[in-house]
Write a protein that holds these residues in place. Structure first.
Motif, short mmCIF file in Angstrom:
data_model
loop_
_atom_site.label_atom_id
_atom_site.label_comp_id
_atom_site.label_asym_id
_atom_site.label_seq_id
_atom_site.Cartn_x
_atom_site.Cartn_y
_atom_site.Cartn_z
N UNK A 1 1.10 -1.13 -0.09
CA UNK A 1 0.05 -0.11 -0.06
C UNK A 1 0.79 1.27 0.06
N UNK A 2 2.00 1.13 0.74
CA UNK A 2 2.78 2.41 0.83
C UNK A 2 3.58 2.71 -0.60
N UNK A 3 3.86 1.61 -1.13
CA UNK A 3 4.65 1.77 -2.48
C UNK A 3 3.62 2.32 -3.54
N UNK A 4 2.39 1.84 -3.35
CA UNK A 4 1.32 2.37 -4.26
C UNK A 4 1.13 3.72 -4.03
N UNK A 5 1.11 4.17 -2.86
CA UNK A 5 0.92 5.64 -2.51
C UNK A 5 2.26 6.58 -3.06
N UNK A 6 3.16 5.81 -2.93
CA UNK A 6 4.55 6.60 -3.32
C UNK A 6 4.46 6.69 -4.85
N UNK A 14 -27.83 4.13 -2.62
CA UNK A 14 -26.44 4.04 -1.70
C UNK A 14 -25.38 4.93 -2.06
N UNK A 15 -24.99 5.66 -1.06
CA UNK A 15 -23.81 6.68 -1.41
C UNK A 15 -22.51 5.87 -1.05
N UNK A 16 -21.66 5.55 -1.87
CA UNK A 16 -20.41 5.10 -1.50
C UNK A 16 -19.09 5.88 -1.69
N UNK A 17 -18.15 5.81 -0.66
CA UNK A 17 -17.40 6.72 -0.81
C UNK A 17 -15.76 5.86 -0.96
N UNK A 18 -15.09 5.72 -2.13
CA UNK A 18 -14.18 4.90 -2.35
C UNK A 18 -12.65 5.74 -2.15
N UNK A 19 -11.56 4.89 -2.04
CA UNK A 19 -10.34 5.39 -1.84
C UNK A 19 -9.45 4.98 -3.33
N UNK A 20 -8.58 5.50 -3.77
CA UNK A 20 -8.08 5.23 -4.88
C UNK A 20 -7.40 3.69 -4.91
N UNK A 21 -7.25 3.00 -3.93
CA UNK A 21 -6.97 2.01 -4.01
C UNK A 21 -8.03 0.82 -4.47
N UNK A 22 -9.28 1.35 -4.47
CA UNK A 22 -10.48 0.68 -4.68
C UNK A 22 -11.21 0.38 -3.34
N UNK A 23 -10.82 0.44 -2.37
CA UNK A 23 -11.23 0.18 -1.02
C UNK A 23 -12.34 0.86 -0.62
N UNK A 24 -13.57 0.56 -0.10
CA UNK A 24 -14.80 1.14 0.39
C UNK A 24 -14.50 1.71 1.69
N UNK A 25 -14.33 3.24 1.56
CA UNK A 25 -13.99 4.16 2.79
C UNK A 25 -15.36 4.20 3.57
N UNK A 26 -16.67 4.33 2.97
CA UNK A 26 -17.62 4.68 3.64
C UNK A 26 -18.98 4.26 2.62
#
Length: 302
Positions: free
Chosen positions: A74-79, A235-247
């Protein structure tokens, strides 16, 4: 090996010997009885506590290593994403600087050309005036009587020439303004067309990922018995750039809480939409950072 690993086998061995001695003692002191005793069977099992602890420790270390590996990925992807944004910003800044330099060069060239034209025109005017003055003086010496008439004619000619020059300058300025307006309009049209093409490409890309998101949620959908055709839950979905559901939360209920919760559980079962990591960051921010999904019973499987 540790002394503790022998403790249980030792205790079991002592108990086994004690049972054997008791049985033998009974046979010694009661030999007058001919009743045959059935020996008891003692089962003993050796438990290796050290190997169990080692296995637990190895499992704990393996889990910790896996969590560390996931965090590192995950850290490498963010970098990588941060570096891509930085490179894009640098390219845009360099392109802007280049455009400014080209515009400055163009303005300098136009100013130089204008000054040269003005200088040349002044020299021509100066030469013409000198020739006219020479001619006037020669004619004045020869024909004194015609001096006044000639001077009047020259004055009218000068006025006409000035008017012509003024009209020409005005005409050239108008033509230049019209050319500039046409060029600016053409540039704006080209930029608008390019923006429309980019928007269409982004929309097409978003639609392909939209189908992927719907397909993943549909796989994990379980239609409840209370669901009826015509029901709709948003349903309102908040996603992160990694594809993970944040909310995720119900932004418009269907009127059936069980149907609403089924929609939320379908999203929770997916958890991460891995394919969204492939998206361009601008497209993701525009279409998938916050997304409203609509669930209808007729669109989903039982």
């Amino acid at each position: 090996m540790r002394a503790g690993s022998y403790l249980v086998p030792t205790i079991l061995a002592v108990l086994l010997h004690g049972v054997v001695i008791v049985l033998l003692a009974q046979s010694w002191f009661e030999h007058h009885e001919e009743v045959r005793k059935t020996p008891r069977h003692v089962q003993a099992q050796v438990v290796d506590l050290k190997s169990q602890a080692a296995r637990k420790k190895a499992e704990t270390e393996a889990k910790a290593k896996e969590r560390a590996r996931q965090q590192r990925l995950a850290d490498e992807q963010k970098k990588r994403e941060a570096e891509q944004k930085r490179q894009q910003a640098l390219k845009e800044k360099q392109a802007a600087e280049k455009r400014k330099q080209e515009q400055a060069k163009q303005r300098a060239a136009e100013e130089k050309k204008r000054q040269q034209a003005a200088k040349k025109k002044a020299e021509q005017e100066k030469a013409k005036k000198a020739a006219a003055e020479k001619q006037r003086k020669a004619a004045e010496a020869k024909r004194q009587a015609e001096a006044k008439r000639k001077q009047e004619a020259e004055r009218k000619a000068a006025e006409a020439k000035a008017r012509a020059a003024k009209e020409k300058a005005a005409r050239e300025a108008k033509e230049a303004a019209e050319r500039k307006a046409r060029n600016e309009a053409l540039q704006r049209a080209m930029e608008a067309e390019e923006a429309a093409l980019r928007a269409e490409e982004e929309r097409a890309s978003a639609m392909s990922y939209e189908a992927y998101v719907v397909e993943m949620i549909t796989r994990n959908w379980r239609r409840s018995p209370s669901a009826r055709n015509g029901m709709v839950v948003e349903v309102t979905v908040h996603l992160l750039p990694s594809g993970r559901v944040n909310d995720r939360y119900v932004s418009r209920s269907s009127g059936d809480s069980r149907f609403d919760n089924d929609a939320l559980r379908a999203i929770d079962r997916v958890g991460v939409f891995d394919k969204l990591q492939e998206m361009d960051s601008a497209v993701f921010d525009r279409y998938f950072r916050k997304r409203v999904l609509r669930f209808r019973p007729e669109d989903l499987r039982d």
